[in-house]
Enzyme design. Structure first.
Site: not given
Ligand code: URA
Length: 238
Positions: A104
């Site tokens: 993310d």
């Molecule tokens: N889990 C998440 O919530 N975000 C990420 O970027 C990776 C794993």
């Protein structure tokens, strides 16, 4: 990733590996402008310029494997409709690489890139179940019961997460925050954030410290390095 000069010549269509040895011994091959006649000389196809009979051998099709320590504030998509910073801007090489999976925008840490489609397919395929280690900072003091819930699997809406490893790394009562290490073997969208939500904890920071045994602890945020052959093999063996 380093490789032998004769392998480079053969895999880039110059000649067979045996012929390459002959050519090297005959002084027909130069590395960065200097004649190399020693068999087994190792070169880096990314940074070295290889000449055969004074003609530069293009290595643009060479496979590359990269580990980036992604900073927060970058998206993993290559083209972004909102013109936000993309992780791809951090890797300035001539090969066109793509990320294996995603992080993310507000998650930092380990992200692998390659121009080798088979490799990307294999390491992102759920059957490989490569472990991913996350350092999660949550608001509030996490309890052992909540850790047990994370370990045993939680309902994240449309999915019950598989068993995973979870341990408390730090509790700061004054700041009212806790840090937890989670090792998961799957990668549903925003999985770690949803897992924490499922136990009533708000995520304040999320960092992926490892993919398999590949750690980003020696890479500054925003920097990257090529993977060694043994590291690529290790990821494929999973
Ligand atoms: N889990 C998440 O919530 N975000 C990420 O970027 C990776 C794993």
């Amino acid at each position: 990733m380093e490789e032998r000069l004769q392998k480079f010549l053969s895999s880039n269509g110059v000649c067979s590996r045996r012929k390459a040895e002959e050519y090297i011994l005959a002084g027909k091959v130069k590395v960065n402008g200097k004649e190399v006649t020693k068999l087994g000389t190792k070169i880096n196809p990314e940074t070295d310029q290889i000449y055969f009979e004074n003609k530069l051998i293009s290595n643009e099709t060479n496979k590359v494997y990269i580990l980036l320590n992604k900073p927060i504030g970058y998206v993993t998509t290559l083209k972004d409709q909102f013109n936000r910073n993309s992780v791809i801007d951090l890797i300035k090489i001539k090969q066109k690489v793509v990320p294996a999976g995603r992080l993310d925008m507000y998650t930092s840490g380990a992200l692998i890139f390659s121009n080798d489609g088979d490799f990307i397919y294999k390491i992102t395929h759920p059957k490989h179940e490569i472990s991913k280690t996350y350092q999660v900072t949550v608001k509030g003091i996490i309890t052992l019961e909540e850790i047990e819930k994370l370990k045993n699997g939680v309902d994240i809406g449309d999915y019950i997460t598989k068993k995973c490893e979870a341990k408390i790394m730090k509790i700061d009562k004054e700041k009212d925050i806790s840090r937890v290490e989670l090792v998961i073997h799957e990668g549903k969208n925003r999985q770690v954030r949803h897992m924490c939500e499922a136990i009533g904890k708000k995520v304040l920071a999320l960092h992926r410290s490892k993919i398999g045994s590949l750690s980003v602890k020696d890479l500054k945020l925003g920097t990257w390095r090529y993977l060694k052959k043994s590291e690529v093999d290790m990821l494929l063996k999973n």
